[in-house]
Scaffold this motif. Structure first.
Motif, PDB file in Angstrom:
ATOM      1  N   ASN A 179       7.356 -62.309   5.279  1.00 50.19           N
ATOM      2  CA  ASN A 179       8.575 -62.746   6.679  1.00 50.19           C
ATOM      3  C   ASN A 179       9.807 -63.107   5.953  1.00 50.19           C
ATOM      4  OD1 ASN A 179       6.703 -61.543   8.692  1.00 50.19           O
ATOM      5  ND2 ASN A 179       6.193 -63.616   9.295  1.00 50.19           N
ATOM      6  N   GLY A 180      10.429 -62.463   4.866  1.00 49.50           N
ATOM      7  CA  GLY A 180      11.543 -63.015   4.317  1.00 49.50           C
ATOM      8  C   GLY A 180      11.500 -64.485   3.615  1.00 49.50           C
ATOM      9  N   LEU A 214      13.294 -53.593  -8.937  1.00 46.59           N
ATOM     10  CA  LEU A 214      11.682 -53.188  -8.637  1.00 46.59           C
ATOM     11  C   LEU A 214      11.141 -52.260  -9.740  1.00 46.59           C
ATOM     12  CD1 LEU A 214      10.170 -53.500  -5.769  1.00 46.59           C
ATOM     13  CD2 LEU A 214      11.110 -51.035  -5.507  1.00 46.59           C
ATOM     14  N   THR A 254      18.787 -60.502   5.895  1.00 44.13           N
ATOM     15  CA  THR A 254      17.626 -61.395   5.730  1.00 44.13           C
ATOM     16  C   THR A 254      16.347 -60.621   6.184  1.00 44.13           C
ATOM     17  OG1 THR A 254      16.700 -63.453   5.590  1.00 44.13           O
ATOM     18  CG2 THR A 254      17.953 -63.120   7.411  1.00 44.13           C
ATOM     19  N   LEU A 255      15.223 -60.758   5.618  1.00 43.94           N
ATOM     20  CA  LEU A 255      14.073 -60.597   6.231  1.00 43.94           C
ATOM     21  C   LEU A 255      13.255 -61.560   7.101  1.00 43.94           C
ATOM     22  CD1 LEU A 255      12.741 -58.357   3.528  1.00 43.94           C
ATOM     23  CD2 LEU A 255      13.671 -57.454   5.565  1.00 43.94           C
ATOM     24  N   ARG A 256      14.231 -62.662   7.158  1.00 45.06           N
ATOM     25  CA  ARG A 256      13.259 -63.935   7.590  1.00 45.06           C
ATOM     26  C   ARG A 256      13.605 -63.644   9.279  1.00 45.06           C
ATOM     27  NH1 ARG A 256      15.398 -69.761   5.139  1.00 45.06           N
ATOM     28  NH2 ARG A 256      13.989 -70.292   7.149  1.00 45.06           N
ATOM     29  N   LYS A 283      13.656 -60.160  -4.402  1.00 47.76           N
ATOM     30  CA  LYS A 283      14.719 -59.403  -4.224  1.00 47.76           C
ATOM     31  C   LYS A 283      15.737 -59.467  -5.502  1.00 47.76           C
ATOM     32  CE  LYS A 283      19.418 -59.427  -2.267  1.00 47.76           C
ATOM     33  NZ  LYS A 283      20.472 -59.929  -1.457  1.00 47.76           N
ATOM     34  N   TRP A 337       5.981 -53.240   1.750  1.00 51.12           N
ATOM     35  CA  TRP A 337       7.100 -52.273   0.880  1.00 51.12           C
ATOM     36  C   TRP A 337       6.276 -51.402   0.105  1.00 51.12           C
ATOM     37  CZ3 TRP A 337      11.818 -50.667   1.791  1.00 51.12           C
ATOM     38  CH2 TRP A 337      12.421 -50.107   0.844  1.00 51.12           C
ATOM     39  N   TYR A 366      17.435 -50.695  -9.037  1.00 48.04           N
ATOM     40  CA  TYR A 366      17.154 -50.719  -7.504  1.00 48.04           C
ATOM     41  C   TYR A 366      16.568 -52.111  -7.262  1.00 48.04           C
ATOM     42  CZ  TYR A 366      15.465 -49.447  -3.041  1.00 48.04           C
ATOM     43  OH  TYR A 366      15.098 -49.270  -1.832  1.00 48.04           O
ATOM     44  N   TYR A 367      17.080 -52.786  -6.099  1.00 52.77           N
ATOM     45  CA  TYR A 367      16.405 -53.959  -6.051  1.00 52.77           C
ATOM     46  C   TYR A 367      15.572 -54.206  -4.574  1.00 52.77           C
ATOM     47  CZ  TYR A 367      18.858 -55.888  -9.968  1.00 52.77           C
ATOM     48  OH  TYR A 367      19.551 -56.174 -11.178  1.00 52.77           O
ATOM     49  N   GLY A 368      15.001 -53.316  -4.022  1.00 58.72           N
ATOM     50  CA  GLY A 368      14.202 -53.468  -3.048  1.00 58.72           C
ATOM     51  C   GLY A 368      14.751 -53.319  -1.668  1.00 58.72           C
ATOM     52  N   PRO A 369      13.794 -53.840  -0.764  1.00 59.84           N
ATOM     53  CA  PRO A 369      14.224 -53.834   0.639  1.00 59.84           C
ATOM     54  C   PRO A 369      15.288 -55.140   0.983  1.00 59.84           C
ATOM     55  CG  PRO A 369      12.097 -54.698   0.775  1.00 59.84           C
ATOM     56  CD  PRO A 369      12.570 -54.057  -0.971  1.00 59.84           C
ATOM     57  N   ALA A 370      15.298 -56.005   0.423  1.00 60.96           N
ATOM     58  CA  ALA A 370      16.070 -57.332   1.027  1.00 60.96           C
ATOM     59  C   ALA A 370      17.548 -56.949   0.625  1.00 60.96           C
ATOM     60  CB  ALA A 370      15.451 -58.649   0.250  1.00 60.96           C
ATOM     61  N   THR A 371      17.760 -56.175  -0.216  1.00 59.85           N
ATOM     62  CA  THR A 371      19.184 -55.690  -0.673  1.00 59.85           C
ATOM     63  C   THR A 371      19.952 -55.223   0.614  1.00 59.85           C
ATOM     64  OG1 THR A 371      18.107 -55.186  -2.570  1.00 59.85           O
ATOM     65  CG2 THR A 371      20.523 -54.604  -2.670  1.00 59.85           C
ATOM     66  N   VAL A 387      15.049 -67.087  -5.215  1.00 53.12           N
ATOM     67  CA  VAL A 387      16.068 -67.556  -3.884  1.00 53.12           C
ATOM     68  C   VAL A 387      17.086 -68.108  -4.212  1.00 53.12           C
ATOM     69  CG1 VAL A 387      15.337 -69.910  -3.949  1.00 53.12           C
ATOM     70  CG2 VAL A 387      15.232 -68.426  -1.918  1.00 53.12           C
ATOM     71  N   ARG A 420      20.888 -64.030  -6.574  1.00 54.44           N
ATOM     72  CA  ARG A 420      20.347 -62.984  -5.710  1.00 54.44           C
ATOM     73  C   ARG A 420      21.324 -62.515  -4.921  1.00 54.44           C
ATOM     74  NH1 ARG A 420      15.433 -63.584  -2.318  1.00 54.44           N
ATOM     75  NH2 ARG A 420      15.695 -62.530  -0.294  1.00 54.44           N
ATOM     76  N   ALA A 480      17.158 -67.538   1.269  1.00 57.08           N
ATOM     77  CA  ALA A 480      16.987 -66.005   1.232  1.00 57.08           C
ATOM     78  C   ALA A 480      17.667 -65.341   2.473  1.00 57.08           C
ATOM     79  CB  ALA A 480      15.323 -65.711   1.400  1.00 57.08           C
TER      80      ALA A 480
END
Ligand code: SF4
Ligand code: SF4
Ligand code: FES
Ligand code: FES
Lengths: 249, 264
Positions: free
Chosen positions: A66-67, A96, B21-23, A92, A10, B12-17, A153, A158, B125
């Motif tokens: 990977n998440g 940021l 999930t990015l899993r 997350k 990222w 701003y909270y980045g991509p996972a927002t 997490v 979150r 997550a």
């Protein structure tokens, strides 16, 4: 033998960003943080990444690989298949700052609200005494390296950032538990935990425990015992009645 | 946190927002399996509750779903004659709410169904299914806090299940051991493991103390219970299967589909 991997990192800041792909040749024994450093050294000199010890002890290098929330310095590359694409994203739950670096000050704010250790009076000879079995239980909690992966997490903040106003989070519950169970401490933090620190918001789904790199049994040994202590105080009329009748604490 | 104690909503909270999930691992398998097995058990237990009592017992064996049997319509299997013959529904209804409440408020099952049915969260997550969330702070979930009362009641029920296991040694022709005797005993043993490893039990036994050295007896019990507690999830599952299979066994024998083996 070196193998090639594609790393999606990222890149961005508070104004926006996107994943950028990098091809990297990975030597045996490398961890994700090594790979990030290699990218920083050879392909993206201005990449922002936080780290300190590279030994899983400072808690700085937390990210989502990977998440999955992980310490990048403790995530070995041989966990992945050669040729695989690996995604590395910042945590997350925290705002940021840039690239992989987030502003984790939320955790220090909630840490400041923990009522301090307040020891009971010294014994006649001017010392404190406690036995090994009295403090064995809280030793586990002192292993915390403040990586804040558990805070990250935890779905309470979150996915529902509005709860940050009144939720201390699993790392702080570990700290509360260490103090509440301490044989010498006299502070009672139960009211605070219930009213302001959001212990009741935790639904014991155990993700904090799953990600803790120090393998602290956050849910079983800290949160659930704290919940039970709150039950003693607020939800169990029978115990309260017994206490009143026997005069015991 | 801003100086006024609130959090900037514009941060701003980045991509996972953006992504749920990015899993990429099959995180949903655990939730799916849990939902299937737990859901299956609930369906089975409900079906059992509506079955006539005739198939709930066979010889000296009584199905755990009906124990303790409290109403007159339990016939010779009545454990405590509390309810008269006016009760003409299944005796299971009188008792099933106790184990159901015990498991529903159990710290482990809470995790299991919050994840698999509530999707809060469906996986670690992975974003919660609903945008609103109040955890266990509001009605009805705040009632989870009465778990220890169900623990007390379930302990009483457990005593009756051991009594049933003891009665399963008593055949028409005297003392004996059949397959059902072993099944009922194993069932009571598995349920005991589940109860003794309960988090509330761990707290009540000694966890609530701050100074163990002043209560060496309770400290020893707490240590023992803690050891069982580490495997609470495992006991939760095997005892669940145990209860269901015990009922299936008694039912099949009662229906004449299975023949109970008599060892001696
Ligand atoms: S168990 Fe509680 S504190 Fe831990 S991640 Fe889940 S909700 Fe958060
Ligand atoms: S409790 Fe574990 S996951 Fe949480 S901050 Fe401490 S070491 Fe990290
Ligand atoms: S760099 Fe210190 S924990 Fe990873
Ligand atoms: S029975 Fe599971 S915690 Fe009590």
């Amino acid at each position: 033998m070196a193998s090639d991997y594609t790393i999606r990192l990222w890149r961005g800041d508070a104004t926006g960003g996107d994943f950028c792909e990098f091809r990297v040749s990975v030597e045996p024994g490398m961890v994700v943080l090594d790979v990030i450093h290699k990218i920083q050294a050879t392909q993206a000199n201005d990449l922002a990444v936080r780290w300190n010890c590279k030994a899983g002890k400072c808690g700085s290098c937390s990210a989502e690989v990977n998440g999955r929330p992980r310490l990048t310095c403790m995530t070995r590359m041989n966990l992945f298949q050669p040729g695989e694409t690996i995604t590395v994203a910042p945590m997350k739950t925290f705002p940021l700052i840039r690239d992989l670096v987030t502003d984790v000050s939320f955790n220090f704010q909630v840490a400041r609200q923990v009522p301090a250790f307040k020891p009971k009076a010294r014994e006649a000879d001017g010392t404190y005494r406690m036995q090994q079995e009295d403090i064995d239980r809280v030793q586990e909690f002192h292993k915390c390296i403040e990586c804040f992966l558990c805070q990250n997490v935890c779905h309470v903040i979150r996915d529902h950032p509005e709860h940050k106003r009144h939720f201390a989070g699993p790392r702080m519950f570990v700290r509360y538990a260490a103090l509440e169970m301490h044989p010498l401490d006299t502070n009672d933090r139960r009211e605070l935990l219930k009213q302001k620190m959001g212990l009741g918001l935790c639904n014991i789904t155990k993700c904090c425990t799953e990600v803790c790199p120090e393998s602290i049994h956050i849910t079983d040994n800290a949160i659930i015992p704290l919940k039970e202590r709150l039950v003693d105080e607020f939800y169990d009329p029978l115990t309260r009645l017994l206490k009143k009748l026997t005069g015991r604490q | 946190m801003n100086s006024n104690g609130t959090f900037g909503e514009q941060q701003y909270y980045g991509p996972a927002t953006v992504a749920r999930t990015l899993r990429r691992d099959p995180w949903w398998v655990e939730a799916l399996l849990t939902a299937l097995v737990l859901g299956g058990f609930v369906v089975y237990a409900t079906w059992v509750a509506f079955q006539p009592f005739d198939y709930a017992h066979a010889g000296p064996y009584l199905s755990p779903f009906y124990s303790p049997c409290l109403s007159a319509n339990c016939g010779e299997h009545v454990s405590l004659p509390l309810i008269g013959s006016w009760w003409n529904l299944s005796p299971a209804f009188l008792i099933l709410w106790i184990p159901a409440g015990f498991r529903l408020t159990c710290y482990y099952y809470r995790k299991a169904y919050y994840r698999s049915f509530w999707w809060a969260p469906p996986g670690c997550a992975v974003r919660d299914a609903r945008s609103g969330y109040s955890g266990e702070t509001a009605f009805p979930l705040v009632l989870q806090n009465i778990h220890r009362y169900f623990f007390y009641l379930a302990t009483l029920v457990l005593a009756f299940l051991w009594w049933d296991a003891a009665l399963a040694f008593r055949f028409d022709d005297g003392f004996g051991v059949g397959m059902g005797t072993l099944v009922l005993t194993a069932n009571a043993a598995l349920l005991s493991l589940y109860s003794i490893s309960c988090h509330s039990c761990r707290h009540l036994c000694g966890g609530r103390l701050d100074v163990f050295s002043k209560a060496p007896g309770r400290y020893r019990i707490w240590r023992l219970v803690s050891r069982f507690n580490e495997h609470h999830m495992f006991y939760a599952w095997i005892s669940l299967f145990g209860v269901a299979l015990t009922d299936v066994y008694v039912r099949l024998v009662a229906m004449g589909i299975l023949h109970d083996i008599r060892f001696f």
